[in-house]
Design a protein around this motif. Structure first.
Motif, PDB file in Angstrom:
ATOM      1  N   SER A 124       1.194  -1.352   0.303  1.00 44.82           N
ATOM      2  CA  SER A 124      -0.022   0.154  -0.072  1.00 44.82           C
ATOM      3  C   SER A 124       0.692   0.933   0.705  1.00 44.82           C
ATOM      4  O   SER A 124       0.602   2.273   0.863  1.00 44.82           O
ATOM      5  N   GLY A 125       1.918   1.637  -0.636  1.00 43.49           N
ATOM      6  CA  GLY A 125       2.253   2.997  -0.414  1.00 43.49           C
ATOM      7  C   GLY A 125       4.049   2.266  -0.506  1.00 43.49           C
ATOM      8  O   GLY A 125       5.006   3.591  -0.921  1.00 43.49           O
ATOM      9  N   GLY A 126       4.872   1.263   0.243  1.00 43.46           N
ATOM     10  CA  GLY A 126       5.783   1.125   1.321  1.00 43.46           C
ATOM     11  C   GLY A 126       6.258   3.002   2.020  1.00 43.46           C
ATOM     12  O   GLY A 126       5.387   3.163   2.801  1.00 43.46           O
ATOM     13  N   ALA A 127       7.333   3.234   1.516  1.00 47.07           N
ATOM     14  CA  ALA A 127       8.130   4.281   2.720  1.00 47.07           C
ATOM     15  C   ALA A 127       6.884   5.812   2.478  1.00 47.07           C
ATOM     16  O   ALA A 127       6.696   6.553   3.409  1.00 47.07           O
ATOM     17  N   THR A 128       5.897   5.400   1.139  1.00 48.39           N
ATOM     18  CA  THR A 128       5.311   6.684   1.205  1.00 48.39           C
ATOM     19  C   THR A 128       3.810   6.841   1.560  1.00 48.39           C
ATOM     20  O   THR A 128       3.288   7.764   1.948  1.00 48.39           O
ATOM     21  N   LEU A 165      11.454  -1.312   1.760  1.00 45.82           N
ATOM     22  CA  LEU A 165      10.178  -0.834   1.722  1.00 45.82           C
ATOM     23  C   LEU A 165      10.622   0.856   0.675  1.00 45.82           C
ATOM     24  O   LEU A 165       9.583   0.956  -0.069  1.00 45.82           O
ATOM     25  N   ALA A 166      11.772   1.389   0.669  1.00 41.53           N
ATOM     26  CA  ALA A 166      11.957   2.700  -0.031  1.00 41.53           C
ATOM     27  C   ALA A 166      12.254   2.317  -0.743  1.00 41.53           C
ATOM     28  O   ALA A 166      12.544   2.943  -2.052  1.00 41.53           O
ATOM     29  N   LEU A 167      13.234   0.746  -0.874  1.00 43.15           N
ATOM     30  CA  LEU A 167      13.927   1.042  -2.684  1.00 43.15           C
ATOM     31  C   LEU A 167      12.963   0.140  -3.010  1.00 43.15           C
ATOM     32  O   LEU A 167      13.121   0.554  -4.724  1.00 43.15           O
ATOM     33  N   PHE A 168      12.108  -0.898  -2.873  1.00 43.50           N
ATOM     34  CA  PHE A 168      11.228  -1.808  -3.630  1.00 43.50           C
ATOM     35  C   PHE A 168      10.480  -1.384  -3.747  1.00 43.50           C
ATOM     36  O   PHE A 168       8.975  -1.982  -4.665  1.00 43.50           O
ATOM     37  N   SER A 169       9.665  -1.070  -2.960  1.00 41.76           N
ATOM     38  CA  SER A 169       8.151  -0.889  -3.167  1.00 41.76           C
ATOM     39  C   SER A 169       7.262   0.270  -3.741  1.00 41.76           C
ATOM     40  O   SER A 169       8.300   0.835  -4.797  1.00 41.76           O
ATOM     41  N   ARG A 170       5.967  -0.030  -4.414  1.00 39.25           N
ATOM     42  CA  ARG A 170       5.724   1.105  -5.256  1.00 39.25           C
ATOM     43  C   ARG A 170       4.568   2.324  -4.938  1.00 39.25           C
ATOM     44  O   ARG A 170       3.664   1.466  -4.006  1.00 39.25           O
TER      45      ARG A 170
END
Length: 485
Positions: A124-128, A165-170
């Motif tokens: 659901s968005g990772g680091a964002t 999460l910052a590197l690989f999530s969308r």
């Protein structure tokens, strides 16, 4: 968006922080059972709040997906929640066992919560995702619940998860409308995350503080108990040694008085003979007191134990006490009702006599003792018409050297009364009467002082004496076994 796995209530610190140099350590068994109970409470708390987390995550996902029309991979996110619910059910089954909850189990439980949060954030968005700050809540829980190495491991793991999460999530397809303030979906998500973090931390820290206060109070009680029992042991050793030392001179005096009685000079003088008889009576009483001290110390207890009943024990005790004390008006009411077999025990006898002696000293003109059968207990109430207890004495009732008599070493009578009652699972309470005077109420569980019928039905006399001796020892030892367990 995902909500955090909830906290437990008690930090992993145990007895190491409870005892410092120079202080008495509470019994290890008591501390271990206390830690075990708290561990199970932590597990139950974690399970209950994790169910809340599952429900909260479902509600958040549906609101974001359908309310804000932000498309989320519902199938995958619900599968993650199903795995979390399955883990919670396994934890529920584990909590029903009586095994000790270890630091490792709490660490694994928090790692599962971190893994679930990471998976949900990845989908659901990772680091964002504004709920990424819930990682801080997991670290806080680890700092309170876990040992130092486990806490720092949690810091490293959550940092790696955040970086991953910052590197690989969308990222989520959210408009950059921060200037709209609270109307911005991202700001709203951050507000919900902040409120959730704050609320859970307040609830968690409040429960932690309450549990810590309860635990500290319990440890203080165990430490006080250990101190009092050590004090009693010292007093018992001193009394036993004194009784042994007094035995020889008393026996010598008894022999000398017997010889005097047979001398012509004494036998021909009625007045001297009467005085010798009175001296012999007092020597015999001293020997009985010495024997009672030895019996109370656990020596030769079985030799003089005899079967009696509760009412007979009380009647004989009152009769002996009344004839040896200068009491003017003594009222005795025995409402015990159905009589039950018991072994006459010197420690119980001395305990009741101590209360009567204190009451007599405060109120020499009137005294009352009432015995009653209250549920599964024997209650003995001693009432006097004296000045009553001082507030400071009532506040510290049963503590050693708490006395208003102004004598060095005073205040041990009621201290011994409280501890003898406690060894058999009983209790002692004191209060002042509105009309003047004081009331001391002793409550003794019948299970600790009454003989079971099958124990007294012995065919041969030797076995009967052995059973009585064993029962007499049991009354004195049962409380110590209860304390050790």
């Amino acid at each position: 968006m995902p909500t955090p796995a909830p906290p437990t209530k008690m930090p992993a610190a145990t007895a190491e922080s409870a005892a410092v140099a120079g202080e008495l350590h509470p019994p290890r068994a008591g501390v271990a059972s206390l830690d075990n109970a708290i561990g199970h409470q932590n597990m139950q708390q974690l399970i209950q709040l994790r169910w809340f987390a599952v429900v909260g995550q479902v509600a958040t996902i549906l609101v974001v997906h359908y309310g804000f029309e932000i498309r989320l991979p519902l199938d995958h996110m619900l599968q993650v929640l199903a795995c979390l619910a399955l883990f919670n059910m396994v934890s529920l089954l584990r909590s029903r066992s009586h095994r000790r909850v270890t630091n490792g189990e709490l660490f694994v439980a928090l790692l599962v919560d971190v893994a679930t949060l990471t998976a949900q954030l990845y989908l659901s968005g990772g680091a964002t995702n504004p709920f990424v700050f819930l990682f801080l809540l997991q670290v806080t829980l680890g700092a309170v619940l876990l040992k130092a190495w486990s806490t720092w491991t949690m810091v490293v793991i959550t940092s790696i998860c955040f970086a991953g999460l910052a590197l690989f999530s969308r990222p989520l397809a959210l408009p950059l409308d921060h200037d709209r303030g609270l109307w911005s979906p991202y700001i709203q998500g951050m507000l919900v995350c902040f409120a959730l973090n704050a609320a859970l931390l307040v609830i968690f820290i409040t429960r932690i503080s309450r549990n810590l206060r309860a635990r500290d109070a319990r440890l203080a009680d165990l430490r006080q108990r250990a101190s009092e029992e050590e004090h009693i042991v010292r007093m018992g050793l001193l009394a036993s040694g004194a009784a042994h030392e007094l035995g020889t001179p008393l026996a010598t005096l008894a022999v000398i008085l017997g010889d005097w009685r047979r001398l012509p000079h004494f036998s021909s003088d009625p007045e001297l003979l009467t005085e010798v008889a009175e001296m012999e009576l007092q020597i015999q009483r001293c020997k009985s007191i010495v024997s009672g001290i030895l019996l109370s110390a656990g020596e030769a207890r079985g030799e003089s134990s005899e079967e009696t009943t509760v009412s007979t024990f009380l009647d004989d005790l009152v009769e002996e006490w009344r004839t040896t004390r200068p009491v003017e008006d003594f009222e005795y009411d025995n409402h015990f009702g159905r009589d039950l077999p018991m072994v006459s025990d010197s420690a119980l006898k001395q305990m009741i006599c101590n209360v009567l002696d204190n009451a007599l000293e405060a109120s020499p003109h009137w005294l009352r003792l009432e015995a009653a059968h209250d549920a599964d207990a024997l209650t003995i109430t001693v009432t006097d018409a004296g000045p009553g207890f001082l507030p400071a004495i009532l506040k510290e009732f049963g503590k050693p050297y708490q006395s208003s008599k102004g004598r060095a070493g005073g205040g041990l009578g009621l201290f011994l009364v409280v501890n003898v009652a406690r060894t058999v699972g009983g209790r002692v309470a004191a209060a002042n009467r509105p009309e003047g005077g004081a009331v001391v109420k002793i409550t003794l569980p019948l299970a600790a002082i009454v003989l079971e019928e099958e124990e007294t039905e012995v065919d041969d006399d030797a076995d009967d004496e052995e059973a009585l001796a064993a029962a007499g020892r049991t009354i004195g030892m049962e409380g110590n076994e209860r304390n050790r367990s």
